[in-house]
Design an enzyme around this catalytic site. Sequence first.
Site, short mmCIF file in Angstrom:
data_model
loop_
_atom_site.label_atom_id
_atom_site.label_comp_id
_atom_site.label_asym_id
_atom_site.label_seq_id
_atom_site.Cartn_x
_atom_site.Cartn_y
_atom_site.Cartn_z
N ARG A 190 -0.84 -3.04 -10.80
CA ARG A 190 -1.62 -1.94 -11.41
C ARG A 190 -0.74 -0.73 -11.65
NH1 ARG A 190 -5.62 -0.55 -7.16
NH2 ARG A 190 -6.25 1.10 -8.57
N ASP B 145 -11.92 5.76 11.66
CA ASP B 145 -10.73 6.17 10.91
C ASP B 145 -11.13 7.07 9.76
OD1 ASP B 145 -8.09 6.45 10.27
OD2 ASP B 145 -7.79 4.41 9.53
N LYS B 146 -10.11 7.71 9.19
CA LYS B 146 -10.28 8.57 8.03
C LYS B 146 -9.25 8.15 6.99
CE LYS B 146 -7.64 11.59 7.07
NZ LYS B 146 -6.72 12.43 6.25
N HIS B 147 -9.61 8.27 5.72
CA HIS B 147 -8.62 8.02 4.67
C HIS B 147 -8.72 9.14 3.64
CE1 HIS B 147 -5.91 5.74 2.13
NE2 HIS B 147 -6.69 6.04 1.11
N SER B 148 -7.56 9.55 3.14
CA SER B 148 -7.55 10.59 2.11
C SER B 148 -7.02 10.00 0.81
CB SER B 148 -6.65 11.73 2.58
OG SER B 148 -6.18 12.46 1.47
N LYS C 264 -7.91 -2.11 2.86
CA LYS C 264 -6.94 -1.80 3.92
C LYS C 264 -7.64 -1.19 5.13
CE LYS C 264 -4.69 0.01 0.56
NZ LYS C 264 -3.90 0.52 -0.54
N LYS C 265 -8.65 -0.36 4.88
CA LYS C 265 -9.35 0.31 5.99
C LYS C 265 -10.27 -0.67 6.72
CE LYS C 265 -7.19 3.77 6.06
NZ LYS C 265 -6.61 4.47 7.20
N1 URA Z 1 -4.63 4.42 -3.03
C1 URA Z 1 -4.77 3.10 -2.79
O1 URA Z 1 -4.51 2.61 -1.72
N2 URA Z 1 -5.22 2.33 -3.82
C2 URA Z 1 -5.54 2.81 -5.02
O2 URA Z 1 -5.94 2.06 -5.89
C3 URA Z 1 -5.37 4.20 -5.25
C4 URA Z 1 -4.92 4.98 -4.22
#
Ligand code: URA
Length: 437
Positions: free
Chosen positions: A172, A84-87, A191-192
């Site tokens: 937060r 997977d990729k996350h941005s 999450k990833k």
């Molecule tokens: N995206 C996220 O999922 N978590 C963060 O803390 C900041 C950006």
Amino acid sequence: MTFLNQEIIKNKRDGKVLSQAEIDFFIQGIANNTVSEGQIAAFAMAVFFQGMNAQERIDFTQSMVNSGDVMDWSDMNLNGPILDKHSTGGVGDKISLMLAPIVAACGGYVPMISGRGLGHTGGTLDKFDAIPGYNATPDNTLFRQTVKNIGCAIIGQTDNLAPADKRFYATRDITATVDCIPLITASILSKKLAEGLDGLVMDVKTGSGAFMENLDDAKELAQAIVDVSSVKTTAIITDMSQVIGYSAGNALEVAETIDYLTGKTQEPILHELVETLCAQMLVQGRFVKDFDAGIAKVNAVLANGKAAEVFAKMVSALGGPNDLMENPDKYLAKANIIQPIYPLQTGYIAEMNTRMIGMGVVELGGGRRMVTDAIDYSVGFSQFCHIGDKVELDKPLAFVHANTQEQADKTKKNLLKYINVSEQPLLSPKVIKVIVS
Ligand code: URA
């Protein structure tokens, strides 16, 4: 082992190193509501000021992962790695829509859990919601079958995926503790990693449209993610000082994705990002011997139509139209007003306030100010200019898509403030800045 929540907060407040047992206790408490919102806020602020050492970051992230389900693909007999990729988020960032089908067309499996727009940045999930019928919250069986049969499925976060992060992030967000590297690292990775991955590529953006505007901060975050991740992870720091691709806005970005996958348009910055991130994933998945071979493979599945075919099948499997690729205009919402935005002077595009351009999409109704806001999928910008382009008085900087003339006029006026034109020609910024692995 039991602890008192306030003692854990006090230890962090006083700069002590938390044990794995203390971290697990606190995170489990967030997930099962024995930690109050006030305690989450105090803990987050203590971490904001005192930081976390390398081991605490790993324990904290793992604890967040374990607060919910971790996907297990072992019984699916997949014949390729799960990638997977996350941005970290940008403006016009539609890369996931192309990347998942490209990697799947090359043999990888991409179970992508995506998010909604945040602040000025667009969210992948909102873009898929612009496709009528597409179900971004399928049941687990449909999700897993789609990944197995088609190679990718892009959906939204389920209730049981890193639930502690869901609560923690919401607090937060309202207590000025988002911009804290140990907390961002754990939040993204939890999450990833809960997707049960073999490899991850992170797109850490920097520049006027990124959360980490400054390159040093982006490097610190990239390194933190690579150090903490429990699976093979590469972080690529990329430029976010201008709109990616030709469009910004949900339905417009889906349309651009279809044009890209079917070979109608290929904006160079977008293409370089897609190629680089996909090639890195192919290297990670051992589909190719090196990065250059990865680039060649990406271009091959674009040219032979396989990536487009995977995208079409994924949309259809998740409830979207069977003929979206052939007839996008039949399905994608269209704004009432589409008008050119002309520059006030000639020259060359020098700089953009990309953050404010992203806020422009939000103001048109294409993003949310409040979590509960409904989105207008039709609005945004198309045919957007890029840094270094020659500016002529009769050549639009972009087209605005709006649903009232008042909104269109306001957006046009604002956009002229957010794009600087210089007399001298300028080179476009380097797209790929640093690779951390
Ligand atoms: N995206 C996220 O999922 N978590 C963060 O803390 C900041 C950006």
